[in-house]
Scaffold this motif. Structure first.
Motif, PDB file in Angstrom:
ATOM      1  N   LYS A  73      30.192  26.444  41.860  1.00  8.55           N
ATOM      2  CA  LYS A  73      29.948  25.017  41.920  1.00  8.55           C
ATOM      3  C   LYS A  73      29.758  23.957  40.791  1.00  8.55           C
ATOM      4  N   ALA A  74      30.116  24.700  39.452  1.00  6.52           N
ATOM      5  CA  ALA A  74      30.400  24.234  38.135  1.00  6.52           C
ATOM      6  C   ALA A  74      31.416  23.671  38.007  1.00  6.52           C
ATOM      7  N   LEU A  75      32.566  24.275  38.754  1.00  8.07           N
ATOM      8  CA  LEU A  75      33.698  23.910  38.390  1.00  8.07           C
ATOM      9  C   LEU A  75      33.947  22.872  39.546  1.00  8.07           C
ATOM     10  N   GLY A  76      33.663  22.524  40.368  1.00  7.51           N
ATOM     11  CA  GLY A  76      33.545  21.204  41.258  1.00  7.51           C
ATOM     12  C   GLY A  76      33.547  21.838  42.717  1.00  7.51           C
ATOM     13  N   PHE A  77      34.370  23.206  43.052  1.00  4.93           N
ATOM     14  CA  PHE A  77      34.726  24.055  44.237  1.00  4.93           C
ATOM     15  C   PHE A  77      33.671  23.395  45.569  1.00  4.93           C
ATOM     16  N   ASN A 253      31.360  39.444  49.315  1.00  3.38           N
ATOM     17  CA  ASN A 253      32.963  38.136  49.547  1.00  3.38           C
ATOM     18  C   ASN A 253      32.504  37.264  49.219  1.00  3.38           C
ATOM     19  N   ILE A 254      32.225  36.009  47.719  1.00  5.09           N
ATOM     20  CA  ILE A 254      32.471  34.822  47.044  1.00  5.09           C
ATOM     21  C   ILE A 254      33.567  34.053  47.671  1.00  5.09           C
ATOM     22  N   SER A 255      33.258  32.716  47.475  1.00  2.75           N
ATOM     23  CA  SER A 255      34.369  31.868  47.765  1.00  2.75           C
ATOM     24  C   SER A 255      33.970  30.166  47.508  1.00  2.75           C
ATOM     25  N   GLY A 256      35.021  29.663  47.634  1.00  3.77           N
ATOM     26  CA  GLY A 256      34.746  27.751  46.967  1.00  3.77           C
ATOM     27  C   GLY A 256      36.497  28.085  47.408  1.00  3.77           C
ATOM     28  N   GLU A 257      36.224  26.484  47.687  1.00  2.65           N
ATOM     29  CA  GLU A 257      37.843  25.244  48.292  1.00  2.65           C
ATOM     30  C   GLU A 257      38.254  24.358  47.545  1.00  2.65           C
ATOM     31  N   ILE A 258      38.325  23.853  47.127  1.00  2.40           N
ATOM     32  CA  ILE A 258      39.781  22.817  47.106  1.00  2.40           C
ATOM     33  C   ILE A 258      40.590  22.994  48.370  1.00  2.40           C
ATOM     34  N   LYS A 259      39.498  21.261  47.927  1.00  2.00           N
ATOM     35  CA  LYS A 259      39.819  20.460  50.264  1.00  2.00           C
ATOM     36  C   LYS A 259      41.231  20.138  50.028  1.00  2.00           C
ATOM     37  N   GLY A 282      35.230  46.090  33.066  1.00  2.65           N
ATOM     38  CA  GLY A 282      36.774  45.815  34.083  1.00  2.65           C
ATOM     39  C   GLY A 282      37.311  44.748  33.754  1.00  2.65           C
ATOM     40  N   ALA A 283      37.627  44.299  32.545  1.00  4.52           N
ATOM     41  CA  ALA A 283      38.365  42.735  31.856  1.00  4.52           C
ATOM     42  C   ALA A 283      39.636  42.828  32.910  1.00  4.52           C
ATOM     43  N   LEU A 284      40.505  43.659  32.773  1.00  2.00           N
ATOM     44  CA  LEU A 284      41.889  43.829  33.198  1.00  2.00           C
ATOM     45  C   LEU A 284      41.887  43.994  34.983  1.00  2.00           C
ATOM     46  N   ASP A 285      40.325  44.544  35.576  1.00  2.00           N
ATOM     47  CA  ASP A 285      40.444  45.053  36.515  1.00  2.00           C
ATOM     48  C   ASP A 285      39.351  44.605  36.886  1.00  2.00           C
ATOM     49  N   ASP A 286      38.666  43.540  37.140  1.00  2.00           N
ATOM     50  CA  ASP A 286      39.983  42.276  37.908  1.00  2.00           C
ATOM     51  C   ASP A 286      39.175  41.524  37.521  1.00  2.00           C
ATOM     52  N   ALA A 287      38.574  40.815  36.437  1.00  2.00           N
ATOM     53  CA  ALA A 287      37.728  39.979  35.927  1.00  2.00           C
ATOM     54  C   ALA A 287      38.826  38.698  35.258  1.00  2.00           C
ATOM     55  N   THR A 288      40.435  39.162  35.237  1.00  2.00           N
ATOM     56  CA  THR A 288      41.306  39.140  34.925  1.00  2.00           C
ATOM     57  C   THR A 288      41.768  37.895  35.939  1.00  2.00           C
ATOM     58  N   GLY A 289      41.592  38.999  37.039  1.00  2.00           N
ATOM     59  CA  GLY A 289      42.559  38.548  38.728  1.00  2.00           C
ATOM     60  C   GLY A 289      41.151  37.010  38.851  1.00  2.00           C
ATOM     61  N   VAL A 290      39.918  37.718  39.019  1.00  2.00           N
ATOM     62  CA  VAL A 290      38.793  36.552  39.021  1.00  2.00           C
ATOM     63  C   VAL A 290      39.114  35.080  38.857  1.00  2.00           C
ATOM     64  N   ALA A 291      39.735  34.939  37.298  1.00  2.00           N
ATOM     65  CA  ALA A 291      40.373  33.836  36.311  1.00  2.00           C
ATOM     66  C   ALA A 291      41.286  33.529  36.695  1.00  2.00           C
ATOM     67  N   ILE A 292      41.898  34.092  36.935  1.00  2.00           N
ATOM     68  CA  ILE A 292      43.787  33.476  36.737  1.00  2.00           C
ATOM     69  C   ILE A 292      43.128  32.437  38.697  1.00  2.00           C
ATOM     70  N   THR A 293      43.254  33.370  39.171  1.00  2.00           N
ATOM     71  CA  THR A 293      43.268  32.585  40.683  1.00  2.00           C
ATOM     72  C   THR A 293      41.859  31.041  40.265  1.00  2.00           C
ATOM     73  N   THR A 294      41.384  31.347  40.027  1.00  2.00           N
ATOM     74  CA  THR A 294      39.952  30.591  39.836  1.00  2.00           C
ATOM     75  C   THR A 294      40.343  29.221  38.862  1.00  2.00           C
ATOM     76  N   GLY A 301      42.139  21.193  41.901  1.00  2.00           N
ATOM     77  CA  GLY A 301      41.394  20.297  42.067  1.00  2.00           C
ATOM     78  C   GLY A 301      41.142  18.937  41.102  1.00  2.00           C
ATOM     79  N   ASP A 302      41.776  18.950  40.028  1.00  2.00           N
ATOM     80  CA  ASP A 302      41.450  18.078  38.842  1.00  2.00           C
ATOM     81  C   ASP A 302      42.886  17.141  39.065  1.00  2.00           C
TER      82      ASP A 302
END
Length: 466
Positions: A73-77, A253-259, A282-294, A301-302
């Motif tokens: 929500k904060a990132l505008g998804f 499972n939590i999701s958000g979209e760039i329409k 859980g930094a490398l496994d898998d906070a970074t994966g969440v962060a990279i794709t988000t 989206g910007d």
């Protein structure tokens, strides 16, 4: 009329060429901006610091679920969803191990994920040590009755992490196979490429109808010490593991979209897994994966105009002990035909070195375009097709959704994987940014195109027959 048709065709070709050139320019802009962007680092820091370890069934995992929805929500998804599914949980208790003979020595261990507990007083028994999993399998049923089995098979370091699958069978199947042969418990050398005393956890087989035994992992030096001692004479070990199950727990499972701007019903699914083991943050496994794709999707989206297709980022809620992939497919079966591509980031955050496309994708002009955009990041287009893009998209893959693999350098990933050392200071911000640059630029190119990977894959056998 013929002249008019030629003119119309020329205009269409010119427009297509202009659109292609603009896409390349936009993708290159996203790539270069990502290299200077700190959002992925900020997301990783926030998740690992303010939420910490995120084991399914823990209060922290519930906080992580709320964190994920709030972050989108904060990132505008938009179209943010929190999708609950049933998932039995496992909670670690007190753990200890000690070499009793030929002399007393404390052993650094960690219980394998979802292991059975020992009796309250622990298990003390003679040791049957095997240097490989295959050696243990060669023992006949009942041959290990009452013994604590120790497997000391090492893991091979490889850029693509290939050694994990080979060595990991000791963890995944070892307890069940040792139980068949009458063993009372199992200790394995950590599935690790390091020489650290810090042991590595990870899921093992368990569940309805599975006959298994208590199992834990040893730090590498202690496994090697036991191997040397076993060559000289008998060993005896005492092991205590405490853990509990809750068969009626849940995960999300939590999701958000760039329409998408023109074809919003055509969806690209990307993401990482939000859950982690309980021993590190859980930094490398898998906070970074969440962060990279988000962060990649946020950059897209910007843009002043969104690409044609929708980009959906999913924070999968139960990868470590399984369940996310099946739950996601169950919740989205109806839209599978409209999911044009899927991908997951789940091998740390060191640099991406190769892109694998779905079968047939390499022959499409977009492949050459992507290769050109990714080349400055020192990423090449692998001729081998992607066969498995990640554990959490396996359900979609089984339903026919094409997937990609952005191959990360896993040379040091398994030094820290599933340990208390999987912490923020292991993340390299420069390599993290390179990951975001790759994902943002490539996903944009697909999202703003009409490429049909399913059709390309279907055409492969026909093309190969000529």
């Amino acid at each position: 009329m013929f002249r008019s048709l030629l003119t119309a065709a020329a205009v269409a070709a010119l427009m297509a060429g202009t659109a292609h050139a603009q896409d390349v320019k936009t993708a290159e802009g996203l790539r270069d901006k990502a290299l200077r962007d700190y959002l992925a680092w900020d997301i990783t820091e926030d998740l690992t610091t303010n939420i910490g370890p995120r084991l399914v069934g823990s209060p922290a995992m519930e906080r992580a679920k709320d964190w994920g929805a709030a972050k989108f929500k904060a990132l505008g998804f938009t179209n943010i969803k929190v999708e609950e599914f049933a998932k039995p949980s496992w909670t670690r208790g007190e753990e200890s191990a000690e070499l009793v003979g030929p002399y007393p020595m404390k052993l650094a261990i960690v219980g394998l994920g979802r292991t059975l507990p020992t009796p309250a007083g622990g298990i003390e028994a003679d040791v049957a040590l095997f240097k490989t999993y295959a050696d243990m399998i060669a023992a006949p049923d009942g041959a290990l009755k009452g013994k604590i089995v120790v497997i000391t098979q090492p893991m091979v370091r490889a850029q693509d992490g290939a050694g994990y699958g080979v060595a990991g069978i000791s963890r995944r199947s070892g307890p069940v196979e040792a139980a068949k042969r009458g063993a009372a418990a199992l200790l394995i050398r950590s599935i690790s490429t390091s020489d650290s005393t810090v042991p590595h956890t990870g899921v093992t087989a368990n569940g309805e109808g599975v006959v298994t035994i208590p199992a834990a992992a040893l730090g590498v030096p202690e496994a090697e010490q036991l191997e040397r001692l076993a060559a000289k004479g008998p060993l005896r070990i005492k092991l205590k593991l405490a853990s509990t199950f809750d068969p009626k727990d849940v995960a999300w499972n939590i999701s958000g979209e760039i329409k998408g701007s023109e074809k919003p019903d055509e969806v690209i699914v990307i993401g990482g897994h939000l859950d982690s083991w309980d021993v590190g943050t859980g930094a490398l496994d898998d906070a970074t994966g969440v962060a990279i794709t988000t962060a990649a999707a946020k950059l897209i989206g910007d843009l002043p105009k969104h690409p044609k297709r929708t980009i959906r980022v999913v924070m999968f809620g139960s990868e470590e002990s399984g369940g996310s992939a099946e739950a996601y497919l169950d919740a989205h079966k109806a839209e599978v035909p409209k999911i044009v591509l899927a991908g997951e980031s789940d091998s740390g955050a060191d640099r991406i070195y190769a892109l694998k496309l779905p079968a047939g994708g390499g022959a499409h002009p977009l492949a050459g375009t992507a290769a050109g955009v990714l080349a400055p990041l020192k990423i090449y287009l692998d001729r081998e097709p992607s066969t498995h893009g990640g554990a959490d998209i396996a359900g979609l893959e089984s339903a026919g959704v094409p997937s990609i693999s952005l191959e990360q350098d896993a040379s040091r990933y398994f030094d820290y994987h599933h340990t208390m050392d999987d912490t923020l200071n292991k993340v390299d911000p420069v390599q993290l940014a390179q990951n975001v640059a790759a994902w943002a630029s490539f996903i944009y190119l697909v999202a703003d195109s009409d490429i049909d990977f399913r059709a390309l894959k279907a055409a492969v056998p026909a093309a190969a027959s000529h």
